[in-house]
Design an enzyme around this catalytic site. Sequence first.
Site, PDB file in Angstrom:
ATOM      1  N   GLY A  74       0.858  -1.185   0.000  1.00  0.00           N
ATOM      2  CA  GLY A  74       0.000   0.000   0.000  1.00  0.00           C
ATOM      3  C   GLY A  74       0.890   1.228   0.000  1.00  0.00           C
ATOM      4  NE  ARG A  87      -2.646  -1.367  14.374  1.00  0.00           N
ATOM      5  CZ  ARG A  87      -2.233  -0.172  13.936  1.00  0.00           C
ATOM      6  NH1 ARG A  87      -0.961   0.044  13.678  1.00  0.00           N
ATOM      7  NH2 ARG A  87      -3.113   0.814  13.778  1.00  0.00           N
ATOM      8  CD  GLU A 137       1.651  -1.577  20.143  1.00  0.00           C
ATOM      9  OE1 GLU A 137       1.097  -0.474  20.290  1.00  0.00           O
ATOM     10  OE2 GLU A 137       2.135  -1.946  19.068  1.00  0.00           O
ATOM     11  CG  HIS A 194       2.472   1.880  17.878  1.00  0.00           C
ATOM     12  ND1 HIS A 194       1.421   1.019  17.971  1.00  0.00           N
ATOM     13  CD2 HIS A 194       2.359   2.451  16.657  1.00  0.00           C
ATOM     14  CE1 HIS A 194       0.699   1.058  16.871  1.00  0.00           C
ATOM     15  NE2 HIS A 194       1.259   1.937  16.049  1.00  0.00           N
TER      16      HIS A 194
HETATM   17  O1  LIG Z   1      -0.141   2.613  13.926  1.00  0.00           O
HETATM   18  C1  LIG Z   1      -0.487   3.701  13.577  1.00  0.00           C
HETATM   19  C2  LIG Z   1      -1.579   3.937  12.700  1.00  0.00           C
HETATM   20  O2  LIG Z   1      -2.301   2.998  12.336  1.00  0.00           O
HETATM   21  O3  LIG Z   1      -1.791   5.109  12.347  1.00  0.00           O
END
Ligand SMILES: O=CC(=O)O
Length: 328
Positions: free
Chosen positions: A159, A242, A271, A289
Amino acid sequence: MSQTNKPRVLVTREIPEAGLAILREACEVTVFSSERQPTREELLALLPNYDGLLSMLIDILDRPMLEKVPHLRVISNYAVGYNNIDIQAATELGIPVTNTPGVLTNATADIAWALLMAVTRRIVEGDAYVRQGKWVGWSPDLLLGMELGGKTIGIVGAGRIGLAVAKRARAFDMNVKYYNRRRLDEETEREYSLNYVDLDTLVRTSDVISLNLPYNQESHHLFNADLLSRMKPTAYLINTARGAIVDEAALVEALKKRQLAGAGLDVFENEPSVHPGFLELDNVVLVPHLGSSTRETRDNMAILAAENLVRALQGQRPHSLVNPEVYS
Ligand SMILES: O=CC(=O)O
């Protein structure tokens, strides 16, 4: 009860002022806290008083939760990922859900690259070595890493973010392979010098694997013990997508057994808990993250999330709608 005719919106966590200012123009705004998320119970108690919700990626909006708040006129998620929301349930309840794609593409690709460079060139180990006073002089074999030029990067998920990672890889003279559920058109493949391969080939032949796919039932534990065991022992895994795309326990084992050379992780299965096994390994770089965490990107996410929310409340189509079916 509302003091004005403006719609009421709940923002679960303080976001940059650039977004809050847009919200305040059109809505009565409550920011839950700058310190912590509302609990599920707190969210449930609050939501009946609001028309719109601006949520964070750690607010769990599953079916049982959504069924209790069907009056919501929009959920604007402050993230590109929306696996925290049951989209099917939201759609059935007629609640538009929006996300923040595009504005965080470069920041996320940059952090993938930062992790990639940190782990392949042993930056974190080197920093600790200097701080701990272990450095006694230049040495031909000190903390040798892997050269990137001429190596192959395999991108899983092509993507926006995957393509931005591919673009960086070309600048480092890497060969780029990709796997995606749907093959890209020839023009895009040519523009980014991409070679399409199946997942098994990608895993077996890449020197670096970058995960850039969404998390869903299909991608849950996609990188399990079996797939990890097929990686080259000299290869690195980078995850900025993720955590639960990777079976974390299996990754710890694979790293311990040196079935792969190392990993760079921005995301984790549970997390903010991190599998304790990672903490004992020196061939893993861990960050909390931070994919979209530049000042510029967080401002732009706030603006986009706020505009999405206001547009939906004003009966206009939001810029980035996850479930367009709600409008048909
Ligand atoms: O992990 C971050 C997002 O999905 O923006």
